[in-house]
Scaffold this active site. Structure first.
Site, PDB file in Angstrom:
ATOM      1  CD  GLU A 108      -6.150 -11.129  -5.981  1.00 37.80           C
ATOM      2  OE1 GLU A 108      -7.205 -11.195  -5.314  1.00 37.80           O
ATOM      3  OE2 GLU A 108      -5.097 -10.636  -5.528  1.00 37.80           O
TER       4      GLU A 108
ATOM      5  CB  ILE B 107      -0.301 -12.633   0.915  1.00 37.84           C
ATOM      6  CG1 ILE B 107      -0.715 -13.933   0.206  1.00 37.84           C
ATOM      7  CG2 ILE B 107       1.211 -12.420   0.778  1.00 37.84           C
ATOM      8  CD1 ILE B 107      -0.542 -13.902  -1.301  1.00 37.84           C
ATOM      9  NE  ARG B 108       4.409 -10.040   2.603  1.00 40.46           N
ATOM     10  CZ  ARG B 108       4.138  -9.103   1.702  1.00 40.46           C
ATOM     11  NH1 ARG B 108       3.925  -7.870   2.074  1.00 40.46           N
ATOM     12  NH2 ARG B 108       4.111  -9.391   0.427  1.00 40.46           N
TER      13      ARG B 108
ATOM     14  CB  SER C 102      -0.972  -0.009   1.175  1.00 40.62           C
ATOM     15  OG  SER C 102      -0.301  -0.274   2.384  1.00 40.62           O
TER      16      SER C 102
ATOM     17  CG  HIS D 286      -4.515 -11.672  -2.209  1.00 43.81           C
ATOM     18  ND1 HIS D 286      -4.094 -10.669  -3.047  1.00 43.81           N
ATOM     19  CD2 HIS D 286      -3.846 -11.490  -1.051  1.00 43.81           C
ATOM     20  CE1 HIS D 286      -3.206  -9.916  -2.432  1.00 43.81           C
ATOM     21  NE2 HIS D 286      -3.034 -10.393  -1.216  1.00 43.81           N
TER      22      HIS D 286
ATOM     23  CB  CYS E 240      -4.553  -7.604   0.175  1.00 39.95           C
ATOM     24  SG  CYS E 240      -3.385  -8.050   1.460  1.00 39.95           S
TER      25      CYS E 240
HETATM   26  N1  GLN Z   1       1.250  -5.913   3.668  1.00 38.48           N
HETATM   27  C1  GLN Z   1       0.792  -5.159   2.528  1.00 38.48           C
HETATM   28  C2  GLN Z   1       0.540  -3.692   2.889  1.00 38.48           C
HETATM   29  O1  GLN Z   1       0.533  -3.362   4.031  1.00 38.48           O
HETATM   30  C3  GLN Z   1      -0.454  -5.766   1.943  1.00 38.48           C
HETATM   31  C4  GLN Z   1      -0.161  -7.161   1.459  1.00 38.48           C
HETATM   32  C5  GLN Z   1      -0.957  -7.588   0.265  1.00 38.48           C
HETATM   33  O2  GLN Z   1      -1.565  -6.785  -0.440  1.00 38.48           O
HETATM   34  N2  GLN Z   1      -0.914  -8.871  -0.002  1.00 38.48           N
HETATM   35  O3  GLN Z   1       0.350  -2.903   2.026  1.00 38.48           O
END
Ligand code: GLN
Length: 183
Positions: free
Chosen positions: A165, A127-128, A49, A163, A79
């Site tokens: 997708e 994912i994170r 982001s 996600h 995300c």
């Molecule tokens: N950790 C990312 C963030 O803070 C987001 C991770 C993702 O989009 N898979 O922007």
């Protein structure tokens, strides 16, 4: 329908593949001229982001995108795309978000879960990922995992911390297209 996919950084190609699977036209937005093309909705993908925000500003896309969404352009953020709609970023959605809410290293996992408005459990790959810590007026919670909000909607804005997708199930994209008025 024609869907614009913000393609500055992150998992934009996967969204295009998803839309292809359900026979929906899309195009990538890499600059202002791309963004100004006719579109029925916008997807903001996952990625980082901080990077997406910086690129939006550097490319003079920040204000046009923000104005578009506030004026009713349907948007789907996944995300990092979810983070982009909160108060610290584009500020179009009434949500508070915790970034990297599951930790940085061990933050990736997969579950099957319920999603309000979809009639079966859907695959959710994190994912994170962030999650939503607080919702304000007008926001409907659509999914929770372990008590944390991982999907929500406000008018024509849809966000998921996971996600969709990255899996085969096209239900969330179809939900978005219906919400955007196309199906
Ligand atoms: N950790 C990312 C963030 O803070 C987001 C991770 C993702 O989009 N898979 O922007």
């Amino acid at each position: 329908m024609k869907i614009a996919i913000l393609a500055l950084q992150g998992a934009f190609e996967e969204h295009r593949q998803m839309l292809l699977k359900i026979c929906v036209e899309s195009f990538f937005v890499r600059n202002l001229a791309d963004y100004q093309q006719e579109k029925d909705a916008l997807i903001i993908p996952g990625g980082e982001s901080t990077t997406i925000l910086k690129l939006l500003k550097d490319l003079s896309l920040y204000e046009p995108v923000r104005t578009g969404i506030i004026n009713g352009l349907p948007v789907f953020g996944t995300c990092a795309g979810l983070i982009m709609l909160d108060g610290g970023h584009l500020g179009s959605m009434n949500i508070e978000v915790r970034r990297n809410a599951y930790g940085r290293q061990l933050g990736s996992f997969h579950v099957e879960g319920r999603f309000e408005g979809i009639d079966h459990e859907i695959p959710m790959t994190f994912i994170r990922a962030p999650y939503i810590t607080k919702v304000g007026g007008g926001v409907e919670v659509l999914a929770k995992v372990d008590g944390n909000i991982v999907a929500a909607r406000q008018d024509k804005q849809l966000v998921t911390a996971f996600h969709p997708e990255l899996n085969d199930d096209t239900s969330v994209h179809e939900y978005f297209l219906k919400m955007a008025g196309g199906r």
